[in-house]
Design a protein around this motif. Structure first.
Motif, PDB file in Angstrom:
ATOM      1  N   ARG A   9       0.809  -1.224   0.000  1.00  0.00           N
ATOM      2  CA  ARG A   9       0.000   0.000   0.000  1.00  0.00           C
ATOM      3  C   ARG A   9       0.840   1.272   0.000  1.00  0.00           C
ATOM      4  O   ARG A   9       0.311   2.351   0.239  1.00  0.00           O
ATOM      5  CB  ARG A   9      -0.928   0.006   1.210  1.00  0.00           C
ATOM      6  N   PRO A  13      -3.987   7.213  -5.930  1.00  0.00           N
ATOM      7  CA  PRO A  13      -3.161   6.162  -6.537  1.00  0.00           C
ATOM      8  C   PRO A  13      -2.209   6.743  -7.578  1.00  0.00           C
ATOM      9  O   PRO A  13      -2.553   7.715  -8.274  1.00  0.00           O
ATOM     10  CB  PRO A  13      -4.199   5.232  -7.179  1.00  0.00           C
ATOM     11  N   SER A  38      -3.835  -1.755 -14.470  1.00  0.00           N
ATOM     12  CA  SER A  38      -4.679  -1.009 -13.534  1.00  0.00           C
ATOM     13  C   SER A  38      -3.952  -0.684 -12.236  1.00  0.00           C
ATOM     14  O   SER A  38      -4.487   0.016 -11.385  1.00  0.00           O
ATOM     15  CB  SER A  38      -5.941  -1.807 -13.214  1.00  0.00           C
ATOM     16  N   MET A  39      -2.725  -1.175 -12.082  1.00  0.00           N
ATOM     17  CA  MET A  39      -2.036  -1.013 -10.809  1.00  0.00           C
ATOM     18  C   MET A  39      -0.571  -0.643 -11.020  1.00  0.00           C
ATOM     19  O   MET A  39       0.156  -1.314 -11.747  1.00  0.00           O
ATOM     20  CB  MET A  39      -2.115  -2.319 -10.001  1.00  0.00           C
ATOM     21  N   GLY A  70       1.951  -1.754  -5.330  1.00  0.00           N
ATOM     22  CA  GLY A  70       1.092  -2.854  -4.889  1.00  0.00           C
ATOM     23  C   GLY A  70       1.557  -4.165  -5.496  1.00  0.00           C
ATOM     24  O   GLY A  70       2.352  -4.199  -6.451  1.00  0.00           O
ATOM     25  N   ASP A 127       1.342  -7.594  -7.635  1.00  0.00           N
ATOM     26  CA  ASP A 127       0.606  -8.278  -8.686  1.00  0.00           C
ATOM     27  C   ASP A 127       0.277  -9.690  -8.208  1.00  0.00           C
ATOM     28  O   ASP A 127       0.476 -10.025  -7.038  1.00  0.00           O
ATOM     29  CB  ASP A 127       1.403  -8.273  -9.999  1.00  0.00           C
ATOM     30  N   GLY A 163       3.739  -3.997  -8.881  1.00  0.00           N
ATOM     31  CA  GLY A 163       3.071  -3.772 -10.148  1.00  0.00           C
ATOM     32  C   GLY A 163       3.680  -2.647 -10.958  1.00  0.00           C
ATOM     33  O   GLY A 163       3.674  -1.495 -10.533  1.00  0.00           O
TER      34      GLY A 163
END
Length: 570
Positions: free
Chosen positions: A442, A499, A518-519, A522, A524, A530
Motif C-alpha cells: 500500500r 493512486p 490497472s495497478m 502494490g 501483482d 506492479g
C-alpha cells in the motif's frame, strides 16, 4: 525437468531479468516447471538463458551459513549466495538460496533467487575518469559542462521528478553510460522534503535509508530531519554530476511515435519552451497527488482547512482546537506538532483501523535484522530482496507479526483503551502481514511507525474520534452521521494520496493510460511490485517510486532493461 526436482513441492523461485526480461515469482514446483518450460526461440526458457558457471559466494556477508526463521514453525536450514553466468544475453548473475531438509532428509530449495547483475561488456563504471587529458587542456568543469550539453541536446532518458527516486535512477543510468536528464518543478533539489511539515524526519534509520553510492556522514542522526536530508540530496546531485533542469514543468499529454520509438515532450523551463525527444520516459513523481475528500459544507467552514501535505506552521494555531482526519504516519506527526506548539485541543479522527508499530520495535524486527549497520549496504540489499515478497508475508502470518506485536503489547493496550482501532491485516481475515504488507502493498497507507504520537494518545493529549461516516462540515467543525460533532478552528486532512496511476494518467492522457495495467505499485498476482522498475505496458514508459531501500536496489534493474533495449537485446 531435473532442475525443478531440487525444489520443495511448495518451494519458491524468484527471478529478476535472468530467465525473462521481467520480474517473476513462482510458487510451487509445478508453476516453476511451467515457467521454465515456456518456449523462447525454439528452446525452453531455462535452456535459452543458459545459466552456467555456478560458484558459491564465500567472500561476503552472504557466505553460506545456517538460518532460522522466527515463528512457531521453527523453519531452519542453510542460506547463502552464489554467482553464475548467463549465456543469452551475455550477462553476469548472482543468486541466493534457502535450503531445508525435505521429509526424506534431502536438502531442497525452500526459495531460490536469481538476479542479473551486469551485461557483459557494459558493466557499471565505478567513477568518472577525467582531468587534464594528454594533448587536450580540459578541466573537470569543462568536462562536466560538455557532458551536460550532450545530455541536454539528446537525452536517452527523461526522468520526471528530482526526488530521491529520480536522482538515484539518474546516478545509476550515468554509471551505465546512458544519458539521463532530470526535470524538477522546484527551484532547488531537495525542495520536495524542505516544503513538508516542520517536524518530519525519516521513519527508517539512516543506516538502511542511505542513497545509492553515498552513505550519510557518520555524525548524522539515526532518524534524519527533512532539512538535513534535503541538503544532502542537493549535494548528491552535484557530487554525482546529475544533469537537472530546475523550476521546470513537463506539459501534459506527451506523444509517443512507435515508428521512431521516441517521445515528444514539451517542457516549460523558466520562460522558455523546450521540445525534447527522449527514447524513454521515467516517472519518478512520488506517491500521487493529495487525496482530498469531498464533503458538503467544506466551503462553509469558517476556520482553516488544508491537506497534510501543506502543513507548515503549527505555532500560528496555538490555543486553537484542531481536528486531524486520518490516523497514519502524517497524522501522527502533525498531531505531535500541534501538541508541541500549544494547541488547546487536538483530536484525531480515525476512519479505519491502523497498523501501528513503535519505532523501537520496527528497528528491532523490521530494520536491524535485515540491515545490520556493520555490513555493506549492497550485500544487505541483495539478501533482503532475495526473499520472495509473498513468501515473506506468509512468514509474517505464521508468527513474525505476532512476535512484533508482543514487543508493543503495552502500547497497543493503551491505544485500545483510548479508543484507537488496530489491525495488522490488509483485508479482514486475510492474515496478519504487519508492517511489511502495508509498506510494500500500500506504499505505507494504513500504517503508523509510532515516534511519539502513540504516547500522546494514551495520555489523552491527543483524543481519538471514531468517525468513518463523516456527514458534512458546518461553519464550526465536523459533523458525523450519528449526529455527533467536533468543533474546530483548524481541520487537517491527513487523508493520504491518490493512486499513482490516477495522477500519472492525468499527465499521460487517456490514450496512453488505457494501455497501462490497472495497478502501479502494490502486489501483482505473483507478489511483485506492479509495473514499478519493470515494463509498464507502454513502450519506453517506466515508473520509479518507493523508499530509499526500494530505489537503491531496483534502479539497477531499470538501468539494465533500458540498456538492453538500447543494445537491441531485450
Amino acid at each position: 525437468m531435473s532442475f525443478v526436482s531440487h525444489f520443495h513441492s511448495d518451494g519458491w523461485f524468484r527471478d529478476l531479468l535472468c530467465i525473462s526480461w521481467n520480474f517473476r515469482t513462482l510458487s510451487g514446483s509445478e508453476n516453476i516447471r511451467e515457467f521454465l518450460s515456456e518456449v523462447v526461440d525454439g528452446k525452453s526458457r531455462l535452456e535459452h538463458s543458459g545459466l552456467r558457471d555456478f560458484k558459491l559466494d564465500d567472500h561476503t556477508v552472504n557466505s553460506p551459513s545456517p538460518f532460522k526463521f522466527p515463528g512457531p514453525q521453527g523453519i531452519e536450514g542453510v542460506q547463502g549466495a552464489f554467482t553464475f553466468s548467463i549465456t543469452n544475453p551475455a550477462a553476469l548473475g548472482r543468486g541466493f538460496f534457502y535450503l531445508t531438509r525435505d521429509v526424506d532428509g534431502t536438502w531442497r530449495a525452500l526459495t531460490l533467487f536469481t538476479n542479473m547483475q551486469e551485461l557483459v561488456g557494459y558493466e557499471e563504471s565505478s567513477t568518472n575518469q577525467y582531468g587534464l587529458y594528454e594533448g587536450q587542456k580540459f578541466s573537470s568543469e569543462e568536462y562536466v559542462d560538455a557532458k551536460f550539453r550532450a545530455i541536454e541536446a539528446d537525452p536517452t532518458v527523461l526522468i520526471v521528478g528530482g526526488g530521491q527516486s529520480g536522482l538515484t535512477c539518474a546516478a545509476r543510468l550515468g554509471r551505465l553510460g546512458i544519458r539521463a536528464l532530470v526535470i524538477e518543478k522546484n527551484a532547488r533539489v531537495g525542495d520536495t522534503w524542505r516544503q513538508r511539515y516542520p517536524n518530519l524526519t525519516l521513519h527508517t534509520p539512516a543506516y538502511m535509508s542511505s542513497i545509492l553510492y553515498s552513505p550519510y556522514p557518520t555524525n548524522f542522526p539515526k532518524y534524519i530531519p527533512k532539512g538535513k536530508l534535503a541538503d544532502f540530496l542537493e549535494s548528491y546531485a552535484a557530487n554525482h554530476e546529475l544533469c537537472i533542469w530546475l523550476s521546470s514543468i513537463v506539459a501534459p499529454n506527451p506523444m509517443y511515435d512507435s515508428s521512431s520509438a521516441r517521445w515528444t515532450v514539451e517542457i516549460q523551463r523558466g520562460d522558455q519552451k523546450v521540445i525534447l525527444h527522449p527514447k524513454h520516459l521515467v516517472l519518478a513523481t512520488g506517491g500521487g497527488t493529495p487525496r482530498i475528500p469531498t464533503w458538503n459544507g467544506m466551503d462553509e467552514f469558517q476556520g482553516t482547512l488544508y491537506h497534510s501535505d501543506f502543513h507548515q506552521d503549527a505555532e500560528q494555531f496555538r490555543g486553537k482546537r484542531v481536528v486531524v482526519v486520518g490516523a497514519c504516519n502524517a497524522s501522527g506527526d502533525i498531531c505531535q506538532d500541534f501538541v508541541a506548539h500549544g494547541a488547546a485541543e487536538v483530536t484525531m479522527v480515525q476512519r479505519s483501523a491502523t497498523c501501528v508499530v513503535s519505532s523501537t520495535t520496527a528497528e528491532k524486527t523490521y530494520f536491524k535484522v535485515p540491515f545490520p549497520e556493520s555490513n555493506p549496504i549492497e550485500d544487505l540489499d541483495f539478501r533482503s530482496n532475495s526473499m520472495p515478497r509473498a513468501f515473506l508475508l506468509q512468514l509474517n502470518k505464521l508468527g513474525g507479526t505476532q512476535h512484533a506485536k508482543m514487543l508493543d503489547e503495552e502500547l497497543h493496550e493503551g491505544l485500545r483503551k483510548a479508543g484507537f482501532n488496530l489491525t495488522w491485516e490488509l483485508e479482514p481475515g486475510s492474515g496478519e502481514v504487519g508492517l511489511d504488507g502495508f509498506a510494500t502493498n500500500r506504499l505505507g497507507a494504513g500504517m503508523m511507525i509510532d515516534v511519539g504520537c502513540g504516547k500522546l494518545i494514551v495520555e489523552g493529549k491527543v483524543k481519538v474520534k471514531q468517525g468513518q461516516d463523516i456527514s458534512h462540515l458546518d461553519k464550526d467543525g465536523v459533523v458525523f452521521q450519528d449526529g455527533s460533532k467536533l468543533s474546530a478552528n483548524v481541520i487537517v486532512l491527513a487523508t493520504g494520496n491518490e493512486p499513482v496511476l490516477k495522477t500519472a494518467g492525468a499527465f499521460l492522457g487517456d490514450k496512453i493510460a488505457e494501455q497501462l495495467s490497472s495497478m502501479v505499485w502494490g502486489f501483482d498476482s505473483e507478489g511483485e511490485l506492479g509495473q514499478t522498475y519493470r515494463p509498464s505496458g507502454h513502450p519506453g514508459l517506466w515508473f520509479a517510486i518507493g523508499s530509499f531501500v526500494v530505489t537503491r536496489f531496483f534502479s539497477k534493474h531499470l538501468g539494465l532493461q533500458i540498456l538492453a533495449r538500447e543494445l537491441g537485446i531485450a
